[in-house]
Design a protein around this motif. Structure first.
Motif, mmCIF file in Angstrom:
data_model
loop_
_atom_site.group_PDB
_atom_site.id
_atom_site.type_symbol
_atom_site.label_atom_id
_atom_site.label_comp_id
_atom_site.label_asym_id
_atom_site.label_seq_id
_atom_site.Cartn_x
_atom_site.Cartn_y
_atom_site.Cartn_z
ATOM 1 N N ALA A 248 -90.470 -40.602 -26.660
ATOM 2 C CA ALA A 248 -89.827 -41.588 -26.417
ATOM 3 C C ALA A 248 -87.656 -41.692 -27.272
ATOM 4 O O ALA A 248 -87.782 -42.279 -27.058
ATOM 5 C CB ALA A 248 -90.501 -42.793 -25.902
ATOM 6 N N THR A 249 -88.462 -42.069 -28.613
ATOM 7 C CA THR A 249 -87.418 -41.655 -29.435
ATOM 8 C C THR A 249 -86.767 -41.358 -29.326
ATOM 9 O O THR A 249 -85.060 -40.907 -28.907
ATOM 10 C CB THR A 249 -88.669 -41.839 -30.959
ATOM 11 O OG1 THR A 249 -88.913 -42.681 -31.043
ATOM 12 C CG2 THR A 249 -87.546 -42.042 -31.668
ATOM 13 N N ALA A 250 -86.223 -39.688 -29.442
ATOM 14 C CA ALA A 250 -86.079 -38.770 -29.097
ATOM 15 C C ALA A 250 -84.987 -39.323 -27.389
ATOM 16 O O ALA A 250 -84.120 -39.219 -28.010
ATOM 17 C CB ALA A 250 -86.618 -37.531 -29.077
ATOM 18 N N LEU A 251 -85.630 -39.089 -26.535
ATOM 19 C CA LEU A 251 -84.982 -39.313 -25.240
ATOM 20 C C LEU A 251 -83.663 -40.800 -25.551
ATOM 21 O O LEU A 251 -82.729 -41.053 -25.658
ATOM 22 C CB LEU A 251 -86.214 -39.902 -24.535
ATOM 23 C CG LEU A 251 -86.637 -38.559 -23.486
ATOM 24 C CD1 LEU A 251 -87.691 -38.871 -22.929
ATOM 25 C CD2 LEU A 251 -85.457 -37.687 -22.913
ATOM 26 N N MET A 252 -84.289 -42.020 -26.169
ATOM 27 C CA MET A 252 -83.860 -42.901 -26.346
ATOM 28 C C MET A 252 -82.766 -42.901 -26.839
ATOM 29 O O MET A 252 -81.726 -43.481 -26.901
ATOM 30 C CB MET A 252 -85.201 -44.302 -27.219
ATOM 31 C CG MET A 252 -86.105 -44.974 -25.603
ATOM 32 S SD MET A 252 -86.389 -46.634 -26.460
ATOM 33 C CE MET A 252 -86.865 -45.302 -27.270
ATOM 34 N N SER A 253 -83.230 -41.786 -28.268
ATOM 35 C CA SER A 253 -81.323 -41.828 -28.788
ATOM 36 C C SER A 253 -80.572 -41.456 -28.339
ATOM 37 O O SER A 253 -79.714 -41.498 -28.904
ATOM 38 C CB SER A 253 -82.030 -40.851 -30.581
ATOM 39 O OG SER A 253 -82.984 -41.781 -31.040
ATOM 40 N N VAL A 254 -81.339 -39.862 -27.553
ATOM 41 C CA VAL A 254 -79.518 -38.896 -27.141
ATOM 42 C C VAL A 254 -79.429 -40.006 -26.112
ATOM 43 O O VAL A 254 -78.109 -40.061 -25.472
ATOM 44 C CB VAL A 254 -81.010 -37.855 -25.897
ATOM 45 C CG1 VAL A 254 -79.597 -37.653 -25.046
ATOM 46 C CG2 VAL A 254 -80.767 -36.819 -27.026
ATOM 47 N N MET A 255 -80.045 -41.447 -24.974
ATOM 48 C CA MET A 255 -79.266 -42.097 -24.298
ATOM 49 C C MET A 255 -78.344 -42.534 -24.820
ATOM 50 O O MET A 255 -77.483 -42.988 -24.865
ATOM 51 C CB MET A 255 -80.290 -43.176 -23.336
ATOM 52 C CG MET A 255 -81.321 -42.293 -22.663
ATOM 53 S SD MET A 255 -83.125 -42.949 -22.092
ATOM 54 C CE MET A 255 -83.448 -44.172 -23.051
ATOM 55 N N ARG A 256 -78.953 -43.042 -25.906
ATOM 56 C CA ARG A 256 -77.825 -44.698 -26.252
ATOM 57 C C ARG A 256 -76.288 -43.143 -27.607
ATOM 58 O O ARG A 256 -75.203 -43.951 -26.373
ATOM 59 C CB ARG A 256 -78.311 -43.626 -28.342
ATOM 60 C CG ARG A 256 -77.904 -45.588 -29.176
ATOM 61 C CD ARG A 256 -77.872 -45.934 -30.834
ATOM 62 N NE ARG A 256 -78.218 -45.057 -30.950
ATOM 63 C CZ ARG A 256 -80.133 -44.881 -30.819
ATOM 64 N NH1 ARG A 256 -80.895 -45.560 -30.662
ATOM 65 N NH2 ARG A 256 -79.854 -43.369 -31.989
ATOM 66 N N ILE A 257 -76.674 -42.395 -27.329
ATOM 67 C CA ILE A 257 -75.223 -41.639 -27.837
ATOM 68 C C ILE A 257 -74.799 -41.244 -26.274
ATOM 69 O O ILE A 257 -73.556 -41.671 -26.903
ATOM 70 C CB ILE A 257 -75.832 -39.929 -28.264
ATOM 71 C CG1 ILE A 257 -76.384 -40.570 -29.897
ATOM 72 C CG2 ILE A 257 -74.292 -39.380 -28.244
ATOM 73 C CD1 ILE A 257 -76.569 -38.854 -30.596
ATOM 74 N N LEU A 258 -75.286 -41.179 -25.502
ATOM 75 C CA LEU A 258 -74.603 -40.770 -24.392
ATOM 76 C C LEU A 258 -73.816 -42.085 -23.738
ATOM 77 O O LEU A 258 -72.606 -41.598 -22.859
ATOM 78 C CB LEU A 258 -75.836 -40.147 -23.189
ATOM 79 C CG LEU A 258 -76.273 -38.929 -23.303
ATOM 80 C CD1 LEU A 258 -77.486 -38.309 -22.018
ATOM 81 C CD2 LEU A 258 -75.513 -38.224 -23.218
ATOM 82 N N ARG A 259 -74.468 -42.837 -24.025
ATOM 83 C CA ARG A 259 -73.634 -44.687 -23.252
ATOM 84 C C ARG A 259 -72.815 -44.497 -24.168
ATOM 85 O O ARG A 259 -71.364 -45.647 -23.827
ATOM 86 C CB ARG A 259 -74.822 -45.890 -23.248
ATOM 87 C CG ARG A 259 -75.865 -45.230 -21.735
ATOM 88 C CD ARG A 259 -76.643 -46.339 -21.614
ATOM 89 N NE ARG A 259 -77.373 -46.009 -20.999
ATOM 90 C CZ ARG A 259 -78.660 -45.472 -20.430
ATOM 91 N NH1 ARG A 259 -79.134 -46.054 -21.488
ATOM 92 N NH2 ARG A 259 -79.199 -46.050 -19.437
ATOM 93 N N GLU A 260 -72.854 -44.375 -25.155
ATOM 94 C CA GLU A 260 -71.353 -44.711 -26.168
ATOM 95 C C GLU A 260 -70.329 -43.564 -26.040
ATOM 96 O O GLU A 260 -69.908 -43.661 -26.745
ATOM 97 C CB GLU A 260 -71.677 -44.294 -27.624
ATOM 98 C CG GLU A 260 -73.011 -45.581 -28.156
ATOM 99 C CD GLU A 260 -73.520 -45.400 -29.345
ATOM 100 O OE1 GLU A 260 -72.863 -43.628 -30.392
ATOM 101 O OE2 GLU A 260 -74.122 -46.613 -30.116
ATOM 102 N N THR A 261 -70.369 -42.117 -25.599
ATOM 103 C CA THR A 261 -69.461 -41.801 -25.326
ATOM 104 C C THR A 261 -68.345 -42.074 -24.114
ATOM 105 O O THR A 261 -68.502 -42.787 -23.444
ATOM 106 C CB THR A 261 -69.761 -40.643 -24.614
ATOM 107 O OG1 THR A 261 -71.130 -40.172 -23.283
ATOM 108 C CG2 THR A 261 -70.664 -39.691 -25.701
#
Length: 69
Positions: free
Chosen positions: A56-69
């Motif tokens: 869950a932490t890994a997925l949320m980290s990737v989601m945060r990065i994707l939303r910042e792009t």
């Protein structure tokens, strides 16, 4: 050869994959958000609590990065 391996840069590979498969980073982030939601419904004793938290932490980290792009 995988078409995403044409570049040696993993960021470019990932960007190409996201564009081809999902269109935008936000759409992929939505799919990953759904994946996090699904983790709440995994059968007990399938994975340890710690394993689920790490995923869950890994997925949320990737989601945060994707939303910042």
């Amino acid at each position: 050869m995988n078409k995403y391996m044409l570049s040696n840069n993993p960021i470019i590979q990932l960007s190409d994959f996201i564009e081809d498969a999902y269109g935008t980073p936000e759409v992929l982030a939505q799919q990953l958000d759904l994946a996090v939601e699904m983790l709440f419904y995994v059968e007990e004793d399938t994975f340890s609590r710690r394993e689920l938290q790490e995923v869950a932490t890994a997925l949320m980290s990737v989601m945060r990065i994707l939303r910042e792009t």
